[in-house]
Design a protein around this motif. Structure first.
Motif, short mmCIF file in Angstrom:
data_model
loop_
_atom_site.label_atom_id
_atom_site.label_comp_id
_atom_site.label_asym_id
_atom_site.label_seq_id
_atom_site.Cartn_x
_atom_site.Cartn_y
_atom_site.Cartn_z
N PHE A 89 56.77 28.72 21.44
CA PHE A 89 56.33 27.63 22.31
C PHE A 89 55.28 28.18 23.27
O PHE A 89 55.55 29.12 24.01
CB PHE A 89 57.51 27.05 23.09
N LEU A 90 54.10 27.60 23.21
CA LEU A 90 53.03 27.90 24.15
C LEU A 90 52.85 26.66 25.01
O LEU A 90 52.32 25.65 24.54
CB LEU A 90 51.73 28.25 23.42
N GLY A 91 53.34 26.73 26.23
CA GLY A 91 53.17 25.64 27.18
C GLY A 91 52.01 25.99 28.09
O GLY A 91 52.13 26.83 28.97
N ARG A 92 50.87 25.36 27.84
CA ARG A 92 49.64 25.73 28.53
C ARG A 92 49.52 25.21 29.96
O ARG A 92 48.68 25.67 30.71
CB ARG A 92 48.44 25.22 27.73
N ASP A 93 50.37 24.22 30.32
CA ASP A 93 50.18 23.60 31.64
C ASP A 93 51.52 23.10 32.19
O ASP A 93 52.56 23.20 31.54
CB ASP A 93 49.16 22.47 31.56
N LYS A 94 51.45 22.56 33.41
CA LYS A 94 52.67 22.08 34.08
C LYS A 94 53.33 20.93 33.33
O LYS A 94 54.55 20.80 33.36
CB LYS A 94 52.35 21.69 35.52
N GLU A 95 52.55 20.13 32.67
CA GLU A 95 53.12 19.04 31.88
C GLU A 95 54.03 19.59 30.79
O GLU A 95 55.12 19.06 30.53
CB GLU A 95 52.01 18.18 31.27
N ALA A 96 53.61 20.67 30.16
CA ALA A 96 54.43 21.30 29.13
C ALA A 96 55.70 21.91 29.73
O ALA A 96 56.77 21.84 29.12
CB ALA A 96 53.61 22.37 28.40
N ILE A 97 55.58 22.49 30.92
CA ILE A 97 56.74 23.04 31.61
C ILE A 97 57.76 21.92 31.89
O ILE A 97 58.96 22.08 31.67
CB ILE A 97 56.32 23.71 32.94
#
Length: 164
Positions: A89-97
Motif C-alpha cells: 500500500f502506497l498512500g501518497r497523501d492524507k486522503e489515503a491515510i
C-alpha cells in the motif's frame, strides 16, 4: 546494484549477525530505510493469532505509537488489501491515510501524510507488516515501495521470534 543500497543491506545483515534479537534487526532495518528514503515514523506490526489484529513490536515513536499497541485491521479495506490480498500500500497523501487507518487523526497530528505498508511473508504466510510514514508528498513512487519491500526477508526471523 546501487552502492548505497548494497551498503544498507550489509549494515542490516552485519547487525543481525552480531545480535540475533528481534530489536536489533528492527533497529537496523529502520536505519537502512531512513538512510535510503527517509521517514518520520517507522513501525513493525506482527499479525496476531486469527489474523484480525496486528500488534506493534517496534516503533520509532513509542510515545505516540507504543510497542504492544494493537489494532483490529483484518476486517478493514486496508486489511483486505495488505493482510488478505498480500499487496503493498502506497498512500501518497492524507486522503489515503484517512481511507486506510482509523487513527488517522493521530497520524496527521504528527505531521504525517503519506505511508508505505508492505507485508513480511514466509512461505506465503503473512507474519506482519513493515510501515513507514512521512510528511505528505515524501513517498510518491513504486521504487520507494520496492526499497522498503526489499528489506522484508531480513525481518522473517525477528518476526517469527516476536510472534511467540
Amino acid at each position: 546494484m546501487n552502492n548505497q543500497l548494497l551498503q544498507a543491506y550489509l549494515s542490516v545483515t552485519d547487525a543481525i549477525a552480531q545480535n540475533a534479537s528481534p530489536e536489533a534487526a528492527y533497529r537496523a532495518v529502520e536505519k537502512a530505510i531512513s538512510d535510503l528514503i527517509g521517514h518520520r515514523l517507522f513501525t513493525i506490526l506482527v499479525r496476531c493469532e486469527g489474523g484480525e489484529e496486528v500488534e506493534r513490536v517496534y516503533s520509532s515513536q513509542p510515545e505516540a505509537y507504543p510497542v504492544q499497541g494493537r489494532k483490529r485491521m483484518g476486517p478493514t479495506p486496508w486489511g483486505d488489501l495488505v493482510l488478505t490480498r498480500k499487496q503493498t500500500f502506497l498512500g501518497r497523501d492524507k486522503e489515503a491515510i484517512r481511507w486506510a487507518f482509523p487513527d488517522h487523526e493521530l497520524i496527521e497530528s504528527l505531521g504525517l501524510g503519506c505511508v508505505i505498508n508492505v507485508s513480511v511473508q514466509e512461505g506465503g504466510e503473512i507474519l506482519g507488516t513493515l510501515n513507514v510514514l512521512d510528511q505528505e508528498g515524501a513517498y510518491t513512487s513504486e521504487d520507494q515501495v520496492a526499497v522498503v519491500r526489499s528489506f522484508t526477508p531480513l525481518l522473517i526471523s525477528a518476526l517469527t521470534k516476536s510472534r511467540k
